[in-house]
Design an enzyme around this catalytic site. Structure first.
Site, short mmCIF file in Angstrom:
data_model
loop_
_atom_site.label_atom_id
_atom_site.label_comp_id
_atom_site.label_asym_id
_atom_site.label_seq_id
_atom_site.Cartn_x
_atom_site.Cartn_y
_atom_site.Cartn_z
N CYS A 278 -6.26 9.21 1.86
CA CYS A 278 -5.54 9.86 0.52
C CYS A 278 -6.45 10.82 -0.03
CB CYS A 278 -4.89 8.93 -0.17
SG CYS A 278 -4.10 7.58 0.62
N THR B 63 21.50 5.04 -2.88
CA THR B 63 22.02 4.67 -1.84
C THR B 63 20.96 3.87 -0.92
OG1 THR B 63 23.69 6.15 -1.97
CG2 THR B 63 23.24 5.02 0.13
N GLN C 121 -1.52 -4.13 1.91
CA GLN C 121 -2.60 -4.29 2.98
C GLN C 121 -2.32 -5.64 3.51
OE1 GLN C 121 -3.93 -2.17 5.05
NE2 GLN C 121 -3.51 -0.23 3.92
C1 LIG Z 1 -0.36 2.45 1.85
C2 LIG Z 1 -0.87 2.04 0.63
C3 LIG Z 1 0.16 2.19 -0.44
C4 LIG Z 1 1.31 3.18 -0.35
O1 LIG Z 1 2.15 2.73 0.52
P1 LIG Z 1 3.38 3.53 0.89
O2 LIG Z 1 4.61 2.64 1.44
O3 LIG Z 1 3.09 4.56 1.74
O4 LIG Z 1 3.96 4.24 -0.50
C5 LIG Z 1 -0.25 1.50 -1.87
N1 LIG Z 1 -1.14 0.54 -1.67
C6 LIG Z 1 -2.02 0.29 -0.82
C7 LIG Z 1 -3.12 -0.74 -1.08
C8 LIG Z 1 -1.60 0.79 0.38
O5 LIG Z 1 -2.66 0.59 1.52
#
Ligand SMILES: *Cc1c(COP(=O)(O)O)cnc(C)c1O
Length: 380
Positions: free
Chosen positions: A326, A240, A182
Protein backbone atom coordinates in the site's frame (compact mmCIF):
# COMPACT_ATOMS: atom_id res chain seq x y z
CA UNK A 1 6.06 -19.91 -13.72
CA UNK A 2 5.47 -17.22 -11.12
CA UNK A 3 5.46 -18.41 -7.51
CA UNK A 4 2.81 -16.41 -5.65
CA UNK A 5 4.21 -15.67 -2.19
CA UNK A 6 2.24 -12.51 -1.45
CA UNK A 7 -0.67 -13.87 0.59
CA UNK A 8 -0.63 -10.85 2.94
CA UNK A 9 -1.66 -8.67 0.01
CA UNK A 10 -4.51 -10.98 -0.90
CA UNK A 11 -5.38 -14.67 -1.12
CA UNK A 12 -7.01 -16.57 -3.99
CA UNK A 13 -10.70 -17.27 -3.53
CA UNK A 14 -11.29 -20.88 -2.44
CA UNK A 15 -13.21 -22.73 -5.23
CA UNK A 16 -15.65 -24.04 -2.58
CA UNK A 17 -16.40 -20.43 -1.65
CA UNK A 18 -17.11 -19.62 -5.28
CA UNK A 19 -19.54 -22.56 -5.43
CA UNK A 20 -21.35 -21.30 -2.33
CA UNK A 21 -21.68 -17.82 -3.87
CA UNK A 22 -22.82 -18.96 -7.30
CA UNK A 23 -26.64 -19.18 -6.80
CA UNK A 24 -26.84 -15.69 -5.30
CA UNK A 25 -25.80 -13.74 -8.41
CA UNK A 26 -28.30 -14.55 -11.18
CA UNK A 27 -30.93 -16.93 -9.82
CA UNK A 28 -31.47 -15.89 -6.21
CA UNK A 29 -30.81 -12.22 -6.75
CA UNK A 30 -33.57 -10.70 -4.59
CA UNK A 31 -32.80 -7.88 -2.18
CA UNK A 32 -32.87 -9.22 1.39
CA UNK A 33 -34.52 -5.96 2.52
CA UNK A 34 -37.60 -6.61 0.32
CA UNK A 35 -39.30 -8.70 2.94
CA UNK A 36 -42.69 -9.25 1.22
CA UNK A 37 -41.82 -12.24 -0.99
CA UNK A 38 -40.09 -15.53 -0.59
CA UNK A 39 -36.87 -15.05 -2.63
CA UNK A 40 -36.07 -11.94 -0.59
CA UNK A 41 -36.65 -13.83 2.65
CA UNK A 42 -34.37 -16.58 1.36
CA UNK A 43 -31.64 -14.03 0.61
CA UNK A 44 -32.09 -12.58 4.11
CA UNK A 45 -31.82 -16.08 5.58
CA UNK A 46 -28.61 -16.72 3.60
CA UNK A 47 -27.10 -13.53 5.01
CA UNK A 48 -28.07 -14.64 8.53
CA UNK A 49 -26.34 -18.00 8.01
CA UNK A 50 -23.19 -16.11 6.96
CA UNK A 51 -23.53 -13.88 10.01
CA UNK A 52 -23.64 -16.95 12.23
CA UNK A 53 -20.55 -18.40 10.50
CA UNK A 54 -18.54 -15.20 10.99
CA UNK A 55 -19.70 -14.81 14.62
CA UNK A 56 -18.87 -18.44 15.46
CA UNK A 57 -15.31 -17.98 14.21
CA UNK A 58 -14.72 -15.39 16.93
CA UNK A 59 -16.88 -17.16 19.55
CA UNK A 60 -19.42 -14.31 19.45
CA UNK A 61 -23.22 -14.15 19.07
CA UNK A 62 -24.57 -13.39 15.57
CA UNK A 63 -25.79 -9.92 16.71
CA UNK A 64 -22.16 -8.86 17.14
CA UNK A 65 -21.53 -8.89 13.37
CA UNK A 66 -21.82 -5.73 11.23
CA UNK A 67 -21.08 -6.54 7.59
CA UNK A 68 -18.89 -4.04 5.71
CA UNK A 69 -17.03 -3.80 2.41
CA UNK A 70 -13.78 -4.93 4.05
CA UNK A 71 -11.41 -4.30 6.93
CA UNK A 72 -10.72 -0.70 5.89
CA UNK A 73 -14.38 0.19 6.29
CA UNK A 74 -14.67 -1.87 9.48
CA UNK A 75 -11.74 0.05 10.98
CA UNK A 76 -13.25 3.40 9.99
CA UNK A 77 -16.61 2.42 11.48
CA UNK A 78 -15.02 1.19 14.70
CA UNK A 79 -12.70 4.15 15.28
CA UNK A 80 -14.81 7.06 14.04
CA UNK A 81 -17.99 5.36 15.24
CA UNK A 82 -16.73 5.07 18.82
CA UNK A 83 -15.40 8.66 18.82
CA UNK A 84 -18.60 10.15 17.45
CA UNK A 85 -20.78 8.14 19.83
CA UNK A 86 -18.62 9.37 22.74
CA UNK A 87 -19.10 12.98 21.60
CA UNK A 88 -22.85 12.50 21.29
CA UNK A 89 -23.29 11.23 24.83
CA UNK A 90 -20.95 13.81 26.33
CA UNK A 91 -18.34 11.25 27.35
CA UNK A 92 -15.32 13.14 28.71
CA UNK A 93 -12.77 10.54 27.55
CA UNK A 94 -11.06 11.59 24.31
CA UNK A 95 -7.63 9.92 24.18
CA UNK A 96 -6.70 7.42 21.46
CA UNK A 97 -3.68 5.08 21.53
CA UNK A 98 -2.21 2.98 18.75
CA UNK A 99 1.12 1.54 17.51
CA UNK A 100 3.49 2.95 14.90
CA UNK A 101 3.28 -0.36 13.03
CA UNK A 102 -0.49 -0.41 12.46
CA UNK A 103 -2.00 -0.63 8.97
CA UNK A 104 -2.80 2.65 7.22
CA UNK A 105 -6.47 1.72 7.55
CA UNK A 106 -6.08 2.28 11.31
CA UNK A 107 -3.45 5.04 11.34
CA UNK A 108 -5.25 7.28 8.85
CA UNK A 109 -8.71 7.31 10.50
CA UNK A 110 -6.98 7.89 13.87
CA UNK A 111 -4.92 10.76 12.42
CA UNK A 112 -8.16 12.25 11.07
CA UNK A 113 -9.73 11.99 14.54
CA UNK A 114 -6.66 13.61 16.10
CA UNK A 115 -7.35 16.66 13.91
CA UNK A 116 -10.93 16.70 15.22
CA UNK A 117 -10.43 16.86 18.97
CA UNK A 118 -9.25 13.34 19.89
CA UNK A 119 -5.60 13.42 21.05
CA UNK A 120 -3.65 10.52 19.56
CA UNK A 121 -0.66 8.71 21.07
CA UNK A 122 1.31 6.55 18.63
CA UNK A 123 3.48 4.13 20.61
CA UNK A 124 6.83 2.91 19.27
CA UNK A 125 7.57 -0.83 19.21
CA UNK A 126 10.65 -2.80 20.24
CA UNK A 127 13.22 -3.65 17.52
CA UNK A 128 11.45 -7.03 17.05
CA UNK A 129 8.07 -5.34 16.45
CA UNK A 130 6.48 -6.30 19.76
CA UNK A 131 4.82 -3.71 21.94
CA UNK A 132 6.51 -3.06 25.27
CA UNK A 133 3.50 -3.46 27.57
CA UNK A 134 4.95 -1.02 30.11
CA UNK A 135 4.77 1.69 27.45
CA UNK A 136 1.08 1.01 26.98
CA UNK A 137 0.50 0.97 30.75
CA UNK A 138 2.25 4.36 30.99
CA UNK A 139 0.23 5.83 28.10
CA UNK A 140 -3.17 4.73 29.43
CA UNK A 141 -4.97 7.34 31.54
CA UNK A 142 -8.50 8.14 32.77
CA UNK A 143 -8.82 10.14 29.52
CA UNK A 144 -8.17 7.13 27.24
CA UNK A 145 -11.24 6.32 25.15
CA UNK A 146 -9.83 3.61 22.90
CA UNK A 147 -6.73 1.57 22.13
CA UNK A 148 -6.25 0.06 18.68
CA UNK A 149 -3.68 -2.72 18.24
CA UNK A 150 -3.66 -5.22 15.39
CA UNK A 151 -3.58 -8.99 15.96
CA UNK A 152 -1.01 -9.89 13.29
CA UNK A 153 1.07 -7.40 11.33
CA UNK A 154 0.62 -7.45 7.55
CA UNK A 155 4.32 -6.85 6.87
CA UNK A 156 6.31 -8.62 9.57
CA UNK A 157 3.65 -11.00 10.89
CA UNK A 158 4.33 -10.10 14.53
CA UNK A 159 1.64 -11.33 16.92
CA UNK A 160 1.00 -8.87 19.72
CA UNK A 161 0.04 -10.11 23.18
CA UNK A 162 -3.67 -9.34 22.80
CA UNK A 163 -4.74 -10.84 26.13
CA UNK A 164 -2.30 -8.63 28.05
CA UNK A 165 -3.31 -5.55 26.02
CA UNK A 166 -6.99 -6.34 26.58
CA UNK A 167 -6.42 -6.69 30.33
CA UNK A 168 -4.62 -3.32 30.50
CA UNK A 169 -7.45 -1.63 28.56
CA UNK A 170 -10.03 -3.13 30.90
CA UNK A 171 -8.09 -1.92 33.97
CA UNK A 172 -8.18 1.63 32.64
CA UNK A 173 -11.76 1.57 31.33
CA UNK A 174 -10.61 2.02 27.72
CA UNK A 175 -12.12 0.24 24.72
CA UNK A 176 -9.92 -2.20 22.77
CA UNK A 177 -10.19 -2.34 18.98
CA UNK A 178 -8.24 -4.97 17.08
CA UNK A 179 -7.60 -5.05 13.32
CA UNK A 180 -7.50 -8.83 12.85
CA UNK A 181 -7.49 -8.85 9.03
CA UNK A 182 -4.28 -10.92 8.92
CA UNK A 183 -5.22 -13.18 11.84
CA UNK A 184 -8.77 -14.46 11.38
CA UNK A 185 -8.68 -17.76 9.51
CA UNK A 186 -4.97 -18.11 10.26
CA UNK A 187 -4.72 -18.35 14.05
CA UNK A 188 -7.40 -19.10 16.68
CA UNK A 189 -8.87 -15.92 18.22
CA UNK A 190 -11.58 -15.63 20.85
CA UNK A 191 -12.69 -12.02 21.18
CA UNK A 192 -14.04 -12.01 24.71
CA UNK A 193 -11.27 -14.15 26.19
CA UNK A 194 -8.76 -11.65 24.80
CA UNK A 195 -10.77 -8.66 26.07
CA UNK A 196 -11.37 -7.30 22.56
CA UNK A 197 -14.37 -4.98 22.24
CA UNK A 198 -14.28 -4.34 18.49
CA UNK A 199 -12.62 -6.52 15.84
CA UNK A 200 -12.17 -5.96 12.09
CA UNK A 201 -11.76 -8.69 9.49
CA UNK A 202 -11.57 -8.95 5.71
CA UNK A 203 -12.84 -11.60 3.26
CA UNK A 204 -9.98 -11.54 0.78
CA UNK A 205 -7.28 -12.20 3.39
CA UNK A 206 -8.78 -15.57 4.29
CA UNK A 207 -9.47 -17.16 0.88
CA UNK A 208 -12.79 -15.34 0.46
CA UNK A 209 -13.94 -12.72 -2.05
CA UNK A 210 -12.66 -9.14 -2.21
CA UNK A 211 -15.02 -6.33 -1.20
CA UNK A 212 -16.47 -7.82 1.97
CA UNK A 213 -15.58 -7.90 5.63
CA UNK A 214 -17.04 -7.31 9.04
CA UNK A 215 -16.77 -5.40 12.26
CA UNK A 216 -17.57 -7.48 15.35
CA UNK A 217 -18.80 -5.53 18.32
CA UNK A 218 -19.20 -6.63 21.90
CA UNK A 219 -22.71 -6.03 23.27
CA UNK A 220 -23.29 -2.55 24.69
CA UNK A 221 -20.55 -0.66 22.84
CA UNK A 222 -21.99 2.55 21.42
CA UNK A 223 -21.18 3.17 17.77
CA UNK A 224 -22.31 6.03 15.50
CA UNK A 225 -22.94 4.97 11.88
CA UNK A 226 -20.46 6.35 9.37
CA UNK A 227 -22.67 5.73 6.36
CA UNK A 228 -26.28 6.87 6.27
CA UNK A 229 -29.12 6.00 3.89
CA UNK A 230 -30.94 2.90 5.12
CA UNK A 231 -31.66 0.74 8.12
CA UNK A 232 -29.46 -2.22 7.13
CA UNK A 233 -27.18 -3.75 9.79
CA UNK A 234 -29.23 -2.27 12.62
CA UNK A 235 -28.85 1.21 11.13
CA UNK A 236 -25.08 1.02 11.57
CA UNK A 237 -24.16 0.47 7.92
CA UNK A 238 -26.65 1.68 5.31
CA UNK A 239 -26.65 0.10 1.86
CA UNK A 240 -28.03 -2.98 0.12
CA UNK A 241 -26.33 -6.09 1.46
CA UNK A 242 -23.90 -7.74 -0.98
CA UNK A 243 -25.58 -11.16 -0.64
CA UNK A 244 -23.16 -13.21 -2.83
CA UNK A 245 -20.08 -11.67 -1.20
CA UNK A 246 -21.44 -12.16 2.31
CA UNK A 247 -22.41 -15.78 1.62
CA UNK A 248 -18.84 -16.18 0.34
CA UNK A 249 -17.41 -14.51 3.43
CA UNK A 250 -19.34 -16.84 5.74
CA UNK A 251 -18.20 -19.93 3.82
CA UNK A 252 -14.61 -18.69 3.62
CA UNK A 253 -14.37 -18.00 7.35
CA UNK A 254 -15.75 -21.44 8.17
CA UNK A 255 -13.42 -23.22 5.72
CA UNK A 256 -10.34 -21.23 6.78
CA UNK A 257 -11.03 -21.92 10.46
CA UNK A 258 -11.40 -25.64 9.75
CA UNK A 259 -7.80 -26.11 8.56
CA UNK A 260 -6.02 -23.11 10.11
CA UNK A 261 -4.06 -25.08 12.71
CA UNK A 262 -2.68 -27.72 10.34
CA UNK A 263 -2.15 -25.18 7.54
CA UNK A 264 -0.21 -22.94 9.88
CA UNK A 265 1.94 -25.87 11.07
CA UNK A 266 2.72 -26.93 7.48
CA UNK A 267 3.51 -23.39 6.33
CA UNK A 268 5.68 -22.77 9.41
CA UNK A 269 7.81 -25.73 8.28
CA UNK A 270 8.14 -24.34 4.75
CA UNK A 271 8.80 -20.83 6.05
CA UNK A 272 11.58 -22.08 8.35
CA UNK A 273 13.11 -23.94 5.42
CA UNK A 274 13.01 -20.73 3.38
CA UNK A 275 14.64 -18.77 6.21
CA UNK A 276 17.42 -21.33 6.69
CA UNK A 277 18.17 -21.25 2.97
CA UNK A 278 18.19 -17.45 2.87
CA UNK A 279 20.43 -17.20 5.94
CA UNK A 280 23.03 -19.33 4.14
CA UNK A 281 23.24 -16.65 1.41
CA UNK A 282 24.78 -14.27 3.95
CA UNK A 283 23.98 -10.66 4.80
CA UNK A 284 20.33 -11.50 5.42
CA UNK A 285 18.59 -9.92 8.40
CA UNK A 286 15.22 -10.99 9.79
CA UNK A 287 12.62 -8.23 10.17
CA UNK A 288 10.29 -8.99 13.07
CA UNK A 289 10.50 -11.50 15.89
CA UNK A 290 12.00 -14.97 15.61
CA UNK A 291 9.04 -16.81 17.16
CA UNK A 292 5.98 -14.67 17.91
CA UNK A 293 4.89 -14.28 14.29
CA UNK A 294 2.46 -15.75 11.75
CA UNK A 295 3.65 -19.15 10.55
CA UNK A 296 3.26 -18.14 6.90
CA UNK A 297 5.17 -14.85 7.17
CA UNK A 298 8.83 -14.07 6.57
CA UNK A 299 10.32 -10.60 6.12
CA UNK A 300 14.00 -10.01 5.48
CA UNK A 301 16.39 -7.22 4.57
CA UNK A 302 19.48 -7.93 2.51
CA UNK A 303 22.59 -5.92 3.32
CA UNK A 304 24.45 -3.99 0.66
CA UNK A 305 22.14 -4.51 -2.30
CA UNK A 306 19.99 -2.04 -4.19
CA UNK A 307 16.32 -2.78 -3.44
CA UNK A 308 15.00 -1.66 -6.81
CA UNK A 309 17.48 -3.81 -8.71
CA UNK A 310 16.78 -6.75 -6.39
CA UNK A 311 13.03 -6.63 -7.00
CA UNK A 312 13.51 -6.10 -10.74
CA UNK A 313 15.50 -9.35 -10.82
CA UNK A 314 12.90 -11.24 -8.77
CA UNK A 315 9.69 -10.12 -10.39
CA UNK A 316 9.48 -12.61 -13.23
CA UNK A 317 9.85 -15.60 -10.86
CA UNK A 318 8.40 -14.39 -7.58
CA UNK A 319 5.30 -12.48 -6.55
CA UNK A 320 6.55 -10.97 -3.29
CA UNK A 321 6.42 -7.50 -1.88
CA UNK A 322 8.92 -4.95 -0.76
CA UNK A 323 7.73 -3.09 2.33
CA UNK A 324 3.98 -2.68 2.13
CA UNK A 325 1.96 -3.06 -1.06
CA UNK A 326 0.00 0.00 0.00
CA UNK A 327 2.96 2.35 0.33
CA UNK A 328 4.65 1.99 -3.04
CA UNK A 329 7.61 4.26 -3.45
CA UNK A 330 7.92 5.48 0.11
CA UNK A 331 9.76 3.25 2.60
CA UNK A 332 7.63 1.05 4.83
CA UNK A 333 6.60 2.78 8.06
CA UNK A 334 6.62 -0.65 9.74
CA UNK A 335 10.27 -1.35 8.90
CA UNK A 336 11.13 2.25 9.85
CA UNK A 337 9.51 1.63 13.27
CA UNK A 338 11.87 -1.34 13.76
CA UNK A 339 14.80 0.98 13.12
CA UNK A 340 15.54 -0.08 9.53
CA UNK A 341 17.06 2.56 7.26
CA UNK A 342 15.54 3.59 3.91
CA UNK A 343 18.06 1.38 2.11
CA UNK A 344 17.36 -1.62 4.37
CA UNK A 345 13.62 -1.14 3.88
CA UNK A 346 14.01 -0.93 0.10
CA UNK A 347 16.17 -4.07 0.08
CA UNK A 348 13.55 -6.02 2.00
CA UNK A 349 11.40 -8.92 0.85
CA UNK A 350 8.09 -9.88 2.40
CA UNK A 351 7.13 -13.50 1.82
CA UNK A 352 3.54 -14.53 2.52
CA UNK A 353 3.04 -18.27 2.08
CA UNK A 354 -0.43 -19.67 1.48
CA UNK A 355 -2.65 -22.72 1.33
CA UNK A 356 -1.31 -23.82 -2.09
CA UNK A 357 2.37 -23.08 -1.44
CA UNK A 358 4.50 -26.15 -2.15
CA UNK A 359 8.02 -27.17 -1.17
CA UNK A 360 8.95 -26.85 -4.86
CA UNK A 361 7.89 -23.19 -4.82
CA UNK A 362 10.03 -22.54 -1.75
CA UNK A 363 12.99 -24.08 -3.60
CA UNK A 364 12.28 -21.86 -6.61
CA UNK A 365 12.06 -18.80 -4.35
CA UNK A 366 15.41 -19.64 -2.78
CA UNK A 367 17.02 -20.21 -6.15
CA UNK A 368 15.63 -16.91 -7.46
CA UNK A 369 16.97 -14.90 -4.50
CA UNK A 370 20.33 -16.70 -4.70
CA UNK A 371 20.63 -15.91 -8.43
CA UNK A 372 19.65 -12.28 -7.88
CA UNK A 373 22.23 -11.89 -5.10
CA UNK A 374 24.93 -13.53 -7.20
CA UNK A 375 24.28 -10.94 -9.88
CA UNK A 376 23.99 -7.96 -7.51
CA UNK A 377 27.11 -8.91 -5.55
CA UNK A 378 29.28 -9.39 -8.63
CA UNK A 379 32.29 -7.07 -8.49
CA UNK A 380 32.01 -4.43 -11.21
C1 LIG B 1 -5.65 -5.93 4.07
C2 LIG B 1 -5.70 -5.25 5.38
C3 LIG B 1 -6.62 -4.23 5.62
C4 LIG B 1 -7.56 -3.73 4.56
O1 LIG B 1 -8.56 -4.68 4.30
P1 LIG B 1 -9.55 -4.50 3.06
O2 LIG B 1 -10.58 -5.54 3.28
O3 LIG B 1 -8.72 -4.72 1.84
O4 LIG B 1 -10.12 -3.12 3.17
C5 LIG B 1 -6.63 -3.67 6.87
N1 LIG B 1 -5.79 -4.07 7.83
C6 LIG B 1 -4.90 -5.05 7.63
C7 LIG B 1 -4.01 -5.47 8.75
C8 LIG B 1 -4.82 -5.67 6.41
O5 LIG B 1 -3.92 -6.63 6.21
Amino acid sequence: MLAYLDHHATTPCDPRVLTAMEPWWCRQFANPASRLYRPALEAAAAVEIARGQVAAALAMPAEAVIFTSGATEANNLALKGVAEAALERGEPRRGLITLATEHRAVLDPLAWLSRHGFPLTVLPVRPDGLLDLQRLADALSPDTLLVSVMAANNEIGVLQDLAAIGALCRQHGALFHCDAAQAVGHIPLAMTTLGIDLLSLSGHKLYGPKGCGALLRRDGIALAPQQHGGSQEGGLRAGTLAVPLLVGLGAAVELAMADQVERSARLTGLRDQLWEGLERLGGVQLNGPQRQRLGHNLNISIAGVDGQRLHRLLRSTLAVSSGSACSQGSPSHVLAALGRSRLQAAASIRFGLGRDTSAAEIDRALAAVAAALAELRQPL
